[in-house]
Motif scaffolding. Structure first.
Motif, PDB file in Angstrom:
ATOM      1  N   TYR A  22     -25.775 150.035  25.811  1.00 52.12           N
ATOM      2  CA  TYR A  22     -26.442 150.804  24.764  1.00 52.12           C
ATOM      3  C   TYR A  22     -25.394 151.378  23.835  1.00 52.12           C
ATOM      4  CZ  TYR A  22     -24.881 154.885  27.378  1.00 52.12           C
ATOM      5  OH  TYR A  22     -24.114 155.835  28.001  1.00 52.12           O
ATOM      6  N   ALA A  23     -25.819 151.657  22.614  1.00 51.87           N
ATOM      7  CA  ALA A  23     -24.939 152.323  21.662  1.00 51.87           C
ATOM      8  C   ALA A  23     -24.927 153.816  21.979  1.00 51.87           C
ATOM      9  CB  ALA A  23     -25.428 152.094  20.245  1.00 51.87           C
ATOM     10  N   GLU A  24     -23.745 154.337  22.175  1.00 54.29           N
ATOM     11  CA  GLU A  24     -23.620 155.729  22.583  1.00 54.29           C
ATOM     12  C   GLU A  24     -24.329 156.673  21.616  1.00 54.29           C
ATOM     13  OE1 GLU A  24     -19.676 156.788  23.623  1.00 54.29           O
ATOM     14  OE2 GLU A  24     -20.096 158.920  23.668  1.00 54.29           O
ATOM     15  N   ALA A  25     -24.273 156.340  20.346  1.00 57.77           N
ATOM     16  CA  ALA A  25     -24.874 157.209  19.331  1.00 57.77           C
ATOM     17  C   ALA A  25     -26.388 157.296  19.463  1.00 57.77           C
ATOM     18  CB  ALA A  25     -24.511 156.709  17.944  1.00 57.77           C
ATOM     19  N   TYR A  26     -27.000 156.272  20.092  1.00 55.88           N
ATOM     20  CA  TYR A  26     -28.454 156.250  20.206  1.00 55.88           C
ATOM     21  C   TYR A  26     -28.963 156.829  21.509  1.00 55.88           C
ATOM     22  CZ  TYR A  26     -28.570 153.264  16.085  1.00 55.88           C
ATOM     23  OH  TYR A  26     -28.444 152.781  14.820  1.00 55.88           O
ATOM     24  N   SER A  27     -28.053 157.168  22.385  1.00 59.45           N
ATOM     25  CA  SER A  27     -28.473 157.724  23.654  1.00 59.45           C
ATOM     26  C   SER A  27     -29.129 159.075  23.453  1.00 59.45           C
ATOM     27  CB  SER A  27     -27.278 157.863  24.593  1.00 59.45           C
ATOM     28  OG  SER A  27     -27.675 158.520  25.775  1.00 59.45           O
ATOM     29  N   ARG A  28     -30.194 159.316  24.176  1.00 61.48           N
ATOM     30  CA  ARG A  28     -30.873 160.609  24.098  1.00 61.48           C
ATOM     31  C   ARG A  28     -30.471 161.511  25.264  1.00 61.48           C
ATOM     32  NH1 ARG A  28     -31.068 160.219  19.701  1.00 61.48           N
ATOM     33  NH2 ARG A  28     -32.704 159.476  18.322  1.00 61.48           N
ATOM     34  N   ALA A  29     -29.647 160.982  26.137  1.00 60.11           N
ATOM     35  CA  ALA A  29     -29.210 161.794  27.264  1.00 60.11           C
ATOM     36  C   ALA A  29     -28.193 162.828  26.806  1.00 60.11           C
ATOM     37  CB  ALA A  29     -28.603 160.908  28.347  1.00 60.11           C
ATOM     38  N   ARG A  30     -28.060 163.884  27.556  1.00 61.43           N
ATOM     39  CA  ARG A  30     -27.100 164.926  27.191  1.00 61.43           C
ATOM     40  C   ARG A  30     -25.676 164.427  27.400  1.00 61.43           C
ATOM     41  NH1 ARG A  30     -28.795 170.669  29.609  1.00 61.43           N
ATOM     42  NH2 ARG A  30     -26.896 171.223  28.497  1.00 61.43           N
ATOM     43  N   CYS A  36     -27.979 155.875  29.341  1.00 59.00           N
ATOM     44  CA  CYS A  36     -28.518 155.309  28.111  1.00 59.00           C
ATOM     45  C   CYS A  36     -29.659 156.148  27.564  1.00 59.00           C
ATOM     46  CB  CYS A  36     -28.987 153.878  28.356  1.00 59.00           C
ATOM     47  SG  CYS A  36     -30.441 153.739  29.408  1.00 59.00           S
ATOM     48  N   CYS A  37     -30.331 156.864  28.413  1.00 57.76           N
ATOM     49  CA  CYS A  37     -31.476 157.644  27.959  1.00 57.76           C
ATOM     50  C   CYS A  37     -31.727 158.816  28.896  1.00 57.76           C
ATOM     51  CB  CYS A  37     -32.730 156.766  27.881  1.00 57.76           C
ATOM     52  SG  CYS A  37     -33.220 156.114  29.490  1.00 57.76           S
ATOM     53  N   LYS A  38     -32.569 159.704  28.432  1.00 58.57           N
ATOM     54  CA  LYS A  38     -32.921 160.895  29.202  1.00 58.57           C
ATOM     55  C   LYS A  38     -33.510 160.531  30.565  1.00 58.57           C
ATOM     56  CE  LYS A  38     -33.125 165.439  28.466  1.00 58.57           C
ATOM     57  NZ  LYS A  38     -32.052 166.230  27.856  1.00 58.57           N
ATOM     58  N   LYS A  39     -34.313 159.470  30.576  1.00 55.33           N
ATOM     59  CA  LYS A  39     -34.967 159.049  31.804  1.00 55.33           C
ATOM     60  C   LYS A  39     -33.956 158.708  32.884  1.00 55.33           C
ATOM     61  CE  LYS A  39     -38.077 155.412  33.434  1.00 55.33           C
ATOM     62  NZ  LYS A  39     -37.057 154.527  34.033  1.00 55.33           N
ATOM     63  N   CYS A  40     -32.944 157.922  32.501  1.00 54.69           N
ATOM     64  CA  CYS A  40     -31.911 157.533  33.456  1.00 54.69           C
ATOM     65  C   CYS A  40     -31.133 158.759  33.931  1.00 54.69           C
ATOM     66  CB  CYS A  40     -30.958 156.516  32.827  1.00 54.69           C
ATOM     67  SG  CYS A  40     -31.682 154.877  32.692  1.00 54.69           S
ATOM     68  N   ALA A  44     -31.038 159.802  37.760  1.00 54.79           N
ATOM     69  CA  ALA A  44     -29.741 159.809  38.428  1.00 54.79           C
ATOM     70  C   ALA A  44     -29.433 161.177  39.016  1.00 54.79           C
ATOM     71  CB  ALA A  44     -28.654 159.391  37.443  1.00 54.79           C
ATOM     72  N   LYS A  45     -29.716 162.217  38.250  1.00 55.25           N
ATOM     73  CA  LYS A  45     -29.418 163.557  38.730  1.00 55.25           C
ATOM     74  C   LYS A  45     -30.347 163.954  39.874  1.00 55.25           C
ATOM     75  CE  LYS A  45     -26.977 165.408  34.827  1.00 55.25           C
ATOM     76  NZ  LYS A  45     -26.914 166.314  33.687  1.00 55.25           N
ATOM     77  N   PHE A  46     -31.585 163.502  39.796  1.00 56.72           N
ATOM     78  CA  PHE A  46     -32.516 163.766  40.892  1.00 56.72           C
ATOM     79  C   PHE A  46     -32.042 163.085  42.170  1.00 56.72           C
ATOM     80  CE2 PHE A  46     -36.313 162.831  43.422  1.00 56.72           C
ATOM     81  CZ  PHE A  46     -36.852 164.095  43.523  1.00 56.72           C
ATOM     82  N   TRP A  47     -31.632 161.809  42.008  1.00 53.76           N
ATOM     83  CA  TRP A  47     -31.127 161.045  43.154  1.00 53.76           C
ATOM     84  C   TRP A  47     -29.872 161.692  43.742  1.00 53.76           C
ATOM     85  CZ3 TRP A  47     -26.423 158.593  43.868  1.00 53.76           C
ATOM     86  CH2 TRP A  47     -26.338 157.746  44.991  1.00 53.76           C
ATOM     87  N   LEU A  48     -28.983 162.112  42.832  1.00 50.96           N
ATOM     88  CA  LEU A  48     -27.737 162.730  43.262  1.00 50.96           C
ATOM     89  C   LEU A  48     -28.010 164.020  44.028  1.00 50.96           C
ATOM     90  CD1 LEU A  48     -24.713 162.035  42.814  1.00 50.96           C
ATOM     91  CD2 LEU A  48     -24.704 163.755  41.034  1.00 50.96           C
ATOM     92  N   ARG A  49     -28.959 164.780  43.498  1.00 49.53           N
ATOM     93  CA  ARG A  49     -29.303 166.051  44.134  1.00 49.53           C
ATOM     94  C   ARG A  49     -29.895 165.819  45.522  1.00 49.53           C
ATOM     95  NH1 ARG A  49     -32.677 169.802  40.338  1.00 49.53           N
ATOM     96  NH2 ARG A  49     -30.822 169.409  39.091  1.00 49.53           N
ATOM     97  N   GLU A  50     -30.736 164.793  45.616  1.00 49.86           N
ATOM     98  CA  GLU A  50     -31.315 164.435  46.922  1.00 49.86           C
ATOM     99  C   GLU A  50     -30.228 164.023  47.894  1.00 49.86           C
ATOM    100  OE1 GLU A  50     -35.010 164.027  47.851  1.00 49.86           O
ATOM    101  OE2 GLU A  50     -34.655 165.732  46.531  1.00 49.86           O
ATOM    102  N   SER A  51     -29.274 163.204  47.404  1.00 53.63           N
ATOM    103  CA  SER A  51     -28.211 162.699  48.250  1.00 53.63           C
ATOM    104  C   SER A  51     -27.299 163.828  48.720  1.00 53.63           C
ATOM    105  CB  SER A  51     -27.381 161.666  47.486  1.00 53.63           C
ATOM    106  OG  SER A  51     -28.199 160.608  47.065  1.00 53.63           O
ATOM    107  N   LEU A  52     -26.879 164.641  47.775  1.00 57.04           N
ATOM    108  CA  LEU A  52     -25.983 165.746  48.096  1.00 57.04           C
ATOM    109  C   LEU A  52     -26.708 166.803  48.934  1.00 57.04           C
ATOM    110  CD1 LEU A  52     -24.091 166.191  44.715  1.00 57.04           C
ATOM    111  CD2 LEU A  52     -23.287 165.066  46.789  1.00 57.04           C
TER     112      LEU A  52
END
Ligand SMILES: [Zn+2]
Length: 57
Positions: A22-30, A36-40, A44-52
């Protein structure tokens, strides 16, 4: 050689979560250089939080 799909001043990143380019400029993630996007980012953060969470309680 294929023509660039993105203009030269846009850096293309690969999403850490879904592995798509994806083009970095078009990403909606923080964290635009990582996801690539807010959804990912959220998934990812939900998964990471579950794992940790199982490690650190
Ligand atoms: Zn993604």
């Amino acid at each position: 050689m294929q023509a660039d799909r993105y203009s030269t001043n846009q850096s293309v990143q690969t999403c850490t979560w879904c592995n798509s380019e994806y083009a970095e400029a078009y990403s909606r993630a923080r964290e635009t250089g990582v996801f690539c996007c807010k959804k990912c980012e959220i998934e990812a953060k939900f998964w990471l939080r579950e794992s940790l969470g199982s490690v650190f309680g």
